[in-house]
Design an enzyme around this catalytic site. Structure first.
Site, mmCIF file in Angstrom:
data_model
loop_
_atom_site.group_PDB
_atom_site.id
_atom_site.type_symbol
_atom_site.label_atom_id
_atom_site.label_comp_id
_atom_site.label_asym_id
_atom_site.label_seq_id
_atom_site.Cartn_x
_atom_site.Cartn_y
_atom_site.Cartn_z
ATOM 1 N N ASP A 152 -33.405 -5.953 4.507
ATOM 2 C CA ASP A 152 -32.795 -7.062 3.719
ATOM 3 C C ASP A 152 -33.098 -8.198 3.859
ATOM 4 O O ASP A 152 -32.280 -8.171 4.647
ATOM 5 C CB ASP A 152 -32.516 -6.619 1.669
ATOM 6 C CG ASP A 152 -32.926 -7.613 0.793
ATOM 7 O OD1 ASP A 152 -33.768 -8.340 1.113
ATOM 8 O OD2 ASP A 152 -32.249 -8.221 -0.054
ATOM 9 N N SER A 153 -33.546 -8.832 2.851
ATOM 10 C CA SER A 153 -32.665 -10.706 3.365
ATOM 11 C C SER A 153 -31.582 -11.151 3.350
ATOM 12 O O SER A 153 -30.653 -11.562 3.974
ATOM 13 C CB SER A 153 -33.691 -11.393 2.793
ATOM 14 O OG SER A 153 -33.255 -11.458 1.667
ATOM 15 N N GLU B 46 -26.952 -14.123 -4.493
ATOM 16 C CA GLU B 46 -26.237 -14.505 -2.856
ATOM 17 C C GLU B 46 -24.938 -14.959 -3.300
ATOM 18 O O GLU B 46 -23.667 -14.798 -2.186
ATOM 19 C CB GLU B 46 -27.317 -15.177 -2.027
ATOM 20 C CG GLU B 46 -28.345 -13.983 -1.191
ATOM 21 C CD GLU B 46 -27.863 -13.059 -0.390
ATOM 22 O OE1 GLU B 46 -27.000 -12.900 0.330
ATOM 23 O OE2 GLU B 46 -28.447 -12.069 -0.620
ATOM 24 N N CYS C 224 -38.626 -8.234 -7.015
ATOM 25 C CA CYS C 224 -37.644 -8.604 -5.280
ATOM 26 C C CYS C 224 -36.370 -8.169 -5.757
ATOM 27 O O CYS C 224 -35.879 -7.569 -6.730
ATOM 28 C CB CYS C 224 -37.013 -10.581 -5.326
ATOM 29 S SG CYS C 224 -35.869 -10.514 -4.455
ATOM 30 N N THR C 225 -36.386 -7.215 -3.950
ATOM 31 C CA THR C 225 -34.502 -5.797 -4.919
ATOM 32 C C THR C 225 -33.304 -6.858 -5.327
ATOM 33 O O THR C 225 -32.212 -6.611 -5.716
ATOM 34 C CB THR C 225 -34.240 -5.604 -3.679
ATOM 35 O OG1 THR C 225 -34.165 -6.386 -2.411
ATOM 36 C CG2 THR C 225 -35.538 -4.587 -3.686
ATOM 37 N N HIS C 226 -33.405 -8.677 -5.551
ATOM 38 C CA HIS C 226 -32.248 -9.437 -5.821
ATOM 39 C C HIS C 226 -32.422 -8.990 -7.004
ATOM 40 O O HIS C 226 -31.449 -8.739 -7.706
ATOM 41 C CB HIS C 226 -31.856 -10.664 -5.602
ATOM 42 C CG HIS C 226 -31.840 -10.589 -4.107
ATOM 43 N ND1 HIS C 226 -32.474 -10.714 -3.041
ATOM 44 C CD2 HIS C 226 -30.440 -11.220 -3.286
ATOM 45 C CE1 HIS C 226 -31.820 -10.338 -1.638
ATOM 46 N NE2 HIS C 226 -30.461 -11.355 -2.225
ATOM 47 N N CYS D 145 -37.294 -4.348 0.458
ATOM 48 C CA CYS D 145 -37.438 -6.659 0.628
ATOM 49 C C CYS D 145 -39.000 -6.422 0.148
ATOM 50 O O CYS D 145 -39.763 -6.259 0.875
ATOM 51 C CB CYS D 145 -36.947 -7.220 2.189
ATOM 52 S SG CYS D 145 -37.438 -9.061 1.751
ATOM 53 N N ASN D 146 -39.233 -7.046 -1.145
ATOM 54 C CA ASN D 146 -40.700 -7.196 -1.159
ATOM 55 C C ASN D 146 -41.551 -8.086 -0.792
ATOM 56 O O ASN D 146 -42.259 -7.879 -0.173
ATOM 57 C CB ASN D 146 -40.548 -7.536 -2.742
ATOM 58 C CG ASN D 146 -40.049 -6.844 -3.699
ATOM 59 O OD1 ASN D 146 -41.025 -6.130 -4.062
ATOM 60 N ND2 ASN D 146 -38.689 -5.868 -4.254
ATOM 61 N N THR D 147 -40.328 -8.655 -0.130
ATOM 62 C CA THR D 147 -41.333 -10.722 0.295
ATOM 63 C C THR D 147 -41.401 -9.590 1.968
ATOM 64 O O THR D 147 -42.650 -10.114 2.452
ATOM 65 C CB THR D 147 -40.030 -11.671 0.798
ATOM 66 O OG1 THR D 147 -40.052 -11.990 -0.339
ATOM 67 C CG2 THR D 147 -41.296 -12.521 1.931
ATOM 68 N N TYR E 77 -35.686 -15.861 2.177
ATOM 69 C CA TYR E 77 -36.956 -15.331 2.742
ATOM 70 C C TYR E 77 -38.358 -16.106 2.248
ATOM 71 O O TYR E 77 -39.325 -16.676 2.516
ATOM 72 C CB TYR E 77 -37.339 -14.201 2.918
ATOM 73 C CG TYR E 77 -36.899 -13.060 3.998
ATOM 74 C CD1 TYR E 77 -35.496 -14.163 4.814
ATOM 75 C CD2 TYR E 77 -36.423 -12.434 4.259
ATOM 76 C CE1 TYR E 77 -35.855 -13.133 5.669
ATOM 77 C CE2 TYR E 77 -36.773 -11.455 5.424
ATOM 78 C CZ TYR E 77 -35.631 -11.990 6.045
ATOM 79 O OH TYR E 77 -35.390 -11.474 6.963
ATOM 80 N N GLY E 78 -37.902 -16.501 0.630
ATOM 81 C CA GLY E 78 -39.312 -16.952 -0.154
ATOM 82 C C GLY E 78 -39.966 -18.211 0.463
ATOM 83 O O GLY E 78 -41.589 -18.377 0.424
#
Length: 277
Positions: free
Chosen positions: A10-11, A152, A184-186, A73-75, A42-43
């Site tokens: 993931d990012s 983050e 988004c996994t965040h 990570c969806n992106t 990453y977005g």
């Protein structure tokens, strides 16, 4: 092969929401998790850069020997999954298809919204996936560019986070959705604020959590589930950036007293260049 770890990337810390669920359902499996905190979020980055960063993390994990790769990570899933399915010899799992399938299954009024990073929304993979399953779905995608940094930086723990979430989600007020996908996994770390900001009868789909069932099915289908009679499973964490902030969030979210975190030096990723079209 069976006793090799599952690789997850993931990012940043967002993919820990997927890892937490996977560890719960697969307690006998080992996991290697790589967070690209040096390049997070990453977005807003270009497709070329995202592919390069993800490819470097993948090569790092392949050198460690893994049996399955999860793009938590969806992106990365939106931009890179199809390329990787063709390129890699091990199974690769993304989070978009599982989230789309769940959303189409649970919606009653066929109005689904997805909140995600700018890159994920612009890519359009969620809308394509959902409408392939049901062409009558009314879809709305909303990019939430500040949410990843909210998590983050751990500002999501502050009371002021609610007002920020309310403002970002305000364009959804008139859509009359009954299903919202956390793309988004965040974002599951912001779930309390998101739930307070939207209508109470809206069903929330966590795309990352939904992917865990696919991980289980893939292990069984490929007959690579870990042998429970082997040595004790291990969970290792790697980050491309400063590790202390990642470690603090990880301990709290995963409810762990200790985390084995290794900071990846830039030289360890040099030479891994994605050149495919």
């Amino acid at each position: 092969m069976k006793n090799l770890p599952i690789g997850m990337i993931d990012s940043g810390v967002g993919g820990l929401t997927v890892l937490k669920e996977a560890m719960h359902h697969l307690p006998n499996e080992s996991f290697y998790y790589v967070a690209d905190t040096a390049h997070c979020p990453y977005g807003s980055k270009s497709t070329h850069d995202i592919k390069q960063y993800v490819w470097q993390m993948i090569q790092f994990l392949l050198n460690k020997k893994i049996k399955l790769l999860v793009l938590a990570c969806n992106t990365a899933s939106a931009i890179f999954l199809k390329d990787l399915e063709k390129e890699l010899s091990i199974p690769v799992i993304g989070v978009i298809q599982p989230g789309s399938q769940k959303a189409v299954t649970v919606t009653q009024n066929e109005r689904i919204a997805v909140i995600a990073t700018e890159a994920t929304i612009q890519n359009g993979e969620y809308e394509r996936s959902i409408k392939q399953l049901n062409a009558d779905i009314q879809f709305k995608g909303l990019s939430c560019p500040t949410f990843v940094q909210l998590v983050e930086s751990e500002r999501y723990l502050l009371p002021s986070a609610q007002a920020e979430v309310d403002e970002v989600l305000s364009p959804l007020k008139d859509f009359e959705m009954d299903t919202l996908v956390l793309g988004c996994t965040h974002y599951p770390l912001l779930r309390p604020q998101i739930e307070q900001s939207i209508a109470k009868d809206v069903q929330i789909v966590d795309a990352g959590v939904e992917s865990v069932e696919i991980i289980i099915q893939t292990l069984l289908h490929n007959k690579i589930s870990r042998d429970i009679t082997s040595t004790h499973p291990e969970v290792k964490f790697f980050t491309t950036g400063e590790k202390h902030g990642f470690e603090a969030i990880g301990k709290r979210w995963l409810n762990r007293k200790q985390m084995q975190v290794e900071q990846i030096e830039p030289g360890q990723l040099e030479g891994f260049v994605w050149k495919k079209k």
